[in-house]
Design an enzyme around this catalytic site. Structure first.
Site, short mmCIF file in Angstrom:
data_model
loop_
_atom_site.label_atom_id
_atom_site.label_comp_id
_atom_site.label_asym_id
_atom_site.label_seq_id
_atom_site.Cartn_x
_atom_site.Cartn_y
_atom_site.Cartn_z
N ARG A 189 0.87 -1.18 0.00
CA ARG A 189 0.00 0.00 0.00
C ARG A 189 0.90 1.23 0.00
O ARG A 189 0.81 2.10 0.86
CB ARG A 189 -0.91 -0.01 1.23
N GLN A 218 6.83 -4.47 4.30
CA GLN A 218 6.87 -5.93 4.15
C GLN A 218 6.41 -6.37 2.76
O GLN A 218 6.18 -7.55 2.53
CB GLN A 218 5.99 -6.59 5.21
N ASN A 247 7.49 -10.46 5.11
CA ASN A 247 6.10 -10.26 5.51
C ASN A 247 5.77 -11.12 6.73
O ASN A 247 5.63 -12.34 6.63
CB ASN A 247 5.16 -10.60 4.36
N ASP A 276 -1.94 2.45 11.29
CA ASP A 276 -2.14 1.73 10.03
C ASP A 276 -1.63 2.55 8.85
O ASP A 276 -1.62 3.79 8.89
CB ASP A 276 -3.62 1.41 9.83
N ASP A 278 -3.07 2.60 5.84
CA ASP A 278 -4.12 2.99 4.90
C ASP A 278 -5.18 3.87 5.52
O ASP A 278 -6.30 3.97 5.02
CB ASP A 278 -4.78 1.74 4.29
N ASP A 391 -4.02 -7.23 18.59
CA ASP A 391 -4.28 -6.06 19.42
C ASP A 391 -5.07 -6.42 20.67
O ASP A 391 -4.74 -6.00 21.78
CB ASP A 391 -4.99 -4.96 18.62
N HIS A 415 -10.58 5.02 8.77
CA HIS A 415 -10.15 3.71 8.27
C HIS A 415 -11.31 3.12 7.48
O HIS A 415 -12.48 3.34 7.82
CB HIS A 415 -9.78 2.81 9.44
#
Length: 639
Positions: A189, A218, A247, A276, A278, A391, A415
């Site tokens: 991304r 990654q 990764n 994050d 994205d 998490d 998000h």
């Protein structure tokens, strides 16, 4: 590659030259807890989330606002509010000031609310013919324990104009400021990640508590390959540490930031802020979360809230917890807003959707989450889960060591909406497997209850002709029963294997609605679902019998995703179901042989779980210290 200038972050074995060495800072004046902003970071974000025009006219810009005569603007909004209740409960701060630079004539007032949202004014100042004058209003944090917030209102009367800028909410600074590193995990991304680096770089002069930014790349489509990377690397300078690694999923990417900070800190009072790649970033989140952590009475995990990117006015959830033994994450805590329009009103109370009542969270998603280094020292590193439930597991483990999680209102990022991601994907394997591991580690682990939950899921999947998803569930349970060895490689082989398994099931693949293999587009008409059955158990038995006997009501039909329930899909020979992403369809076709084979296999493995689960649980508990150790992650990073 083009644009490559940044050097990968040094490993802990490297020399100290040119490294970020994390040390506490001596504060310069008061601590900024949040800025007063009047427009968002992108045009898709409504300015009403920052300041609401109650009457008249005003020009709202990012860092300033100008009011015309006879106008009023209120900061009693999602980003405009100062979360006073949370500051009173969790920090040692007793009062807060809002400071602004003012030009013109008008009224500035500090508004406050209580747990019921009832407003009051706690401080106000009238200014006249001011020219770049500094105005400060102060409010005590003493009437907010159960709920409520503070905000800044601005008002002009006829013939008056008022410009307000450089708005800051400030508190007394601590003796020392914790160093903070942002860590961003990314995989293919590159454009999204670059945008967030650019957002941080554009605001870096205001992010005084931010010492470093780690990017764990990654992927194969690398962030450093983008044209804008060279410039953002220059803008961020030695704050940016760009790391390329194998990764290892979100767990491996985020943990790399913890790993690097731990290897380069001279103090245990450091913070790592997960983010994050994205998200649409509100950079003020860094200020709000780090300031809260710096004044917390004791080290706590500070979580940011998630707003829905496709519906930017929506708050995903005010605070959440997980029902561990029944494998249910993302449960809104009592009184929490959930998928709420922040510019709308509650349908029952008709009050604005504002999170007045203070909430206790069970955990916080890692779209934005700040973890103090003291937590790592006491509880270890995250489990090598690859991703999903990492998490939640970490927050519940930290809580057991005395470090709760606080989800801070007003610290938000946008998000992609979760409901627009299809459940029937390969990552469902990690969701299931890791949820069972988390339940084994942090719940009573009632195996009779857990077995009933899994059997119910399996039956629903089979009735819904989701054979690949059924196989995914079975594989997840089988791999849990293999014990902690399944985590030794960080999840790489498991990812490859579950993708291979799912490739054998046609309904796991998405197609364009106008190009469905073997079915003419014009032959697919929508067949809507009946309401949820009032007697679900009887309907379930009937649907199972019909499936066993090969009976169906419909040969072929299209089903919208919100109506793709087991009681409806079980009536079809072939159902063309909309993908949750709304970008295509899945074709689910009845296959009696697969259904029986998966049912038998699933029943067998769930029975094994019932018998062997307690012994496997002990294996995971014994392996926990080693799995969450620095040495284990060093091995996974091949350092």
């Amino acid at each position: 590659m083009p644009g490559k200038t940044a050097t990968p972050a040094p490993t802990t074995e490297a020399g100290a030259a040119a490294e970020t060495r994390f040390t506490e800072h001596t504060p310069q004046g008061r601590l900024t807890a949040q800025r007063g902003l009047y427009a968002g970071p992108a045009p898709i974000v409504s300015k009403d989330l920052y300041a609401e025009l109650e009457w008249g006219a005003a020009v709202r810009e990012r860092a300033s606002i100008s009011l015309e005569p006879a106008s009023k603007v209120s900061g009693n909004t999602y980003f405009g509010r100062f979360p006073a209740s949370y500051w009173q409960r969790w920090t040692t701060v007793t009062e807060v000031s809002v400071e602004a630079v003012v030009t013109g004539t008008g009224l500035l007032s500090m508004g406050a609310s209580d747990v019921e949202g009832e407003p009051r004014v706690v401080a106000a100042e009238q200014v006249k013919d001011a020219k770049q004058a500094k105005v400060s209003l102060t409010g005590k944090l003493d009437k907010f324990y159960d709920g409520g917030a503070l905000w800044l209102d601005l008002e002009t009367e006829g013939g008056q104009t008022l410009r307000v800028e450089q708005v800051r909410w400030t508190v007394d600074a601590p003796e020392k400021i914790r160093p903070t590193a942002v860590t961003i995990c990314t995989m293919n991304r590159a454009d999204d990640c670059l945008k967030n680096l650019q957002a941080l770089a554009a605001d870096v002069s205001s992010l005084e508590t931010l010492d470093a930014i780690y990017v764990a790349d990654q992927g194969t489509d690398l962030v450093e390959s983008r044209d804008g990377f060279e410039q953002v690397a220059k803008d961020l300078g030695d704050k940016l540490h760009y790391i390329k690694q194998p990764n290892l999923g979100g767990a491996g990417g985020f943990t790399r930031g913890l790993f690097e900070v731990a290897g380069h800190t001279a103090t245990e009072h450091a913070n790592v802020l997960f983010m994050d790649d994205d998200v649409l970033l509100e950079p003020d989140l860094v200020i709000r979360m780090t300031a809260f952590s710096n004044r917390a009475a004791n080290p706590i995990i500070v979580g940011g809230q998630m707003l829905n990117l496709f519906h930017p006015n929506q708050l995903h959830v005010g605070a959440e917890y997980a029902r561990l033994n029944t494998l249910e994450p993302g449960q809104p805590v009592e009184h929490s807003l959930s998928t709420a329009d922040l510019l709308g009103v509650d349908e029952e109370t008709l009050k604005p959707n504002r999170q007045e009542r203070r909430l206790d969270a069970g955990y916080n998603g890692w779209w934005s989450c700040l973890i103090p280094y003291e937590v790592v020292q006491a509880t270890g590193y995250p489990l090598p889960f690859f991703f999903q439930w990492d998490d939640a597991e970490y927050s519940y483990r930290a809580r057991a060591h005395g470090f709760p999680t606080v989800t801070l209102p007003g610290a938000g990022v946008w998000h992609a909406d979760f409901h627009m991601k299809d459940w029937d994907e390969w990552h469902r394997y990690f969701n299931l497997r890791n949820s069972i591991i988390t339940a084994a580690l942090h719940s009573p682990f009632n195996l009779n209850l857990l077995s009933r939950v899994l059997i119910a899921q399996l039956v629903r999947y089979l009735l819904g002709m989701q054979y690949g998803l059924s196989a995914t569930l079975i594989k997840a349970v089988e791999d849990f029963l293999k014990g902690p060895e399944i985590l030794r490689d960080g999840g790489v082989e498991a990812m490859k294997e579950i993708r291979r398994i799912r490739d054998d099931y046609p309904e796991t693949k998405r197609h364009k609605a106008t190009d469905v293999p073997g079915i003419a587009s014009n032959d697919i008409g929508i067949i809507n679902s009946a309401p949820r059955p009032s007697m679900q158990r009887l309907v379930l038995i009937k649907r199972v019998l019909d499936r066993v006997l090969g009976r169906s009501r419909f040969g072929l039909g299209a089903v919208p995703i919100d109506e793709a329930n087991w009681w409806h899909i079980a009536l079809f020979d072939t159902a063309v179901v909309t993908d949750a992403s709304q970008e295509g369809v899945r074709v689910r076709s009845y296959d009696r042989v697969k259904m029986f084979a998966l049912a038998k296999q699933g029943a067998k493995v769930i029975q094994r779980l019932r018998k062997e689960g307690a012994a496997v649980q002990e294996q995971y508990k014994r392996a926990m210290p080693e799995l969450t150790s620095r040495e284990n992650w060093k091995r996974l990073y091949k350092l």
